[in-house]
Design a protein around this motif. Structure first.
Motif, short mmCIF file in Angstrom:
data_model
loop_
_atom_site.label_atom_id
_atom_site.label_comp_id
_atom_site.label_asym_id
_atom_site.label_seq_id
_atom_site.Cartn_x
_atom_site.Cartn_y
_atom_site.Cartn_z
N CYS A 88 0.81 -1.23 0.00
CA CYS A 88 0.00 0.00 0.00
C CYS A 88 0.84 1.28 0.00
O CYS A 88 0.34 2.36 -0.31
CB CYS A 88 -0.95 0.02 1.19
N ALA A 89 2.11 1.17 0.36
CA ALA A 89 2.99 2.35 0.36
C ALA A 89 3.40 2.74 -1.06
O ALA A 89 3.94 3.83 -1.28
CB ALA A 89 4.23 2.07 1.19
N GLY A 90 3.12 1.86 -2.04
CA GLY A 90 3.52 2.12 -3.43
C GLY A 90 2.56 3.03 -4.16
O GLY A 90 1.74 3.74 -3.55
N ALA A 91 2.65 3.02 -5.49
CA ALA A 91 1.81 3.88 -6.34
C ALA A 91 0.34 3.43 -6.26
O ALA A 91 0.03 2.40 -5.67
CB ALA A 91 2.30 3.79 -7.78
N TYR A 92 -0.55 4.22 -6.89
CA TYR A 92 -1.98 3.88 -6.87
C TYR A 92 -2.17 2.49 -7.48
O TYR A 92 -1.65 2.21 -8.57
CB TYR A 92 -2.79 4.92 -7.65
#
Length: 384
Positions: free
Chosen positions: A354-358
């Motif tokens: 979830c810390a990554g891109a959309y």
């Protein structure tokens, strides 16, 4: 030490700069939209699937305000199959109504503009129009004949100074110039009877304020269905109605859809209405589609944390709770959206990704799609 400005503060100088930039952008769009003769190849297209009456593909509709650009619809994609009902659900401000207004080309201009994407409308005989590029003079013939809208609040969509019959007459006469005045009035009376109102001739002579809320809503439905459209967009058609009238309106919509062989795009907050009416469900959050599938997929197996939160928020008959569940936190600022999942700051089920891109939309089954990192592993396994 300089005093820190409050969040969202804009100086007059910054506001003027944003306003100048917005004017340049909107003037370009308006110049293109107001052309008198647009080559047909610019807006004629083909459907990806002839079984759909409408295909929305990566739609972006923005509002260019003095505070910045509001990305109301930010990459929405879904389809409305022929003869089916698609329910669009989500909280206020998620982009449901702006999506429907984009389909009708009724977004408030010049501030509101559809800046990217395609809206393919099936015109029959293998021909389709891309509504985003369709000129105004062509849209006049599409609204009402092919796509019509039942607006959210009948008291604001009906003109208070004209009689009910005259307002329905106007729609029928506009789209059928060959009809005589007598034929137009006859069709109007038929439409009032079709939506289940007794004393149709008496009601045609009345003003909107003389009717009850349920009758006004029925008149709005009669106006929307006057030209037998292929697609009916019902924007919260049961708002402010009591439950018995609400049930009658929904039954009426279902019955009329089958009678004129139309499809319905139903926009609502009410999951009960969606469960009763919809064949397919599209869940929207902060201008994007977070989950879509058949009504069975969404209600039996909700996969996005937002959809799960919506399901948990509704009261259940016979179940006692001290307090109804509510999704924590608040929707991100539409002018300054984060570059990660828009729901992350409110999510109680976050995983490492979830810390990554959309997150991209992934396929869980032939009909079920979700935009969430929690399901990436399952989706990849299925794809193999």
């Amino acid at each position: 030490m300089a005093k820190k400005k409050p969040e969202g503060y804009l100086s007059a100088k910054e506001s003027r700069r944003i306003s100048r930039e917005n004017r340049k952008i909107t003037n370009e769009f308006e110049k293109k939209r107001k052309r008198k003769s647009v080559p047909e190849e610019e807006y004629v297209t083909v459907m990806k699937d002839e079984g759909n009456v409408l295909e929305i593909d990566n739609l972006h509709t923005y509002f260019f305000t003095d505070a910045g650009t509001v990305k109301s619809v930010n990459g929405v994609s879904f389809e409305v199959p022929v003869g089916k009902t698609v329910g669009v659900v989500g909280e206020s401000g998620c982009g449901k109504s702006v999506t429907s207004l984009s389909i009708m080309q009724l977004v408030q201009r010049p501030q509101g503009q559809t800046v990217d994407g395609e809206i393919r409308l099936n015109m029959g005989d293998g021909k389709a129009y891309n509504i985003v590029n369709t000129p105004n003079y062509k849209m006049q013939g599409i609204r009402g004949n092919y796509v019509s809208m039942i607006f959210q609040e009948p008291m604001t969509s009906l003109n208070p100074v004209f009689r009910i019959g005259d307002q329905i007459d106007e729609v029928i006469a506009l789209h059928n110039p060959e009809m005589s005045k007598e034929d137009v009035r006859k069709k109007t009376i038929e439409m009032i009877e079709l939506v289940g109102i007794a004393n149709s001739e008496g009601v045609a002579r009345m003003y909107p304020h003389e009717l009850s809320g349920g009758m006004r809503q029925r008149i709005c439905i009669a106006i929307g269905l006057a030209c037998n459209p292929k697609l009916i967009i019902a924007d919260e058609p049961t708002t402010a109605l009591d439950v018995t009238i609400q049930a009658q309106i929904l039954d009426l919509l279902r019955e009329l859809k089958d009678k004129i062989n139309s499809s319905i795009m139903l926009i609502t907050h009410d999951l009960g209405v969606i469960a009763e009416m919809a064949d397919y469900v599209v869940v929207m959050y902060a201008g994007r589609v977070v989950e879509k599938g058949t009504a069975t997929d969404i209600f039996k197996n909700p996969c996005h944390p937002y959809t799960i939160g919506l399901m948990n928020s509704k009261p259940v008959v016979g179940k006692k709770v001290d307090r109804l569940y509510s999704i924590p936190g608040k929707v991100p600022n539409p002018i300054d959206m984060p570059n990660y999942c828009f729901f992350k700051d409110r999510c109680e089920m976050c995983v490492e990704g979830c810390a990554g891109a959309y997150p991209e939309m992934v396929k869980l089954s032939d009909t079920h799609y979700v935009s969430c990192y929690r399901h990436y592993d399952n989706a990849q396994k299925e794809e193999k």
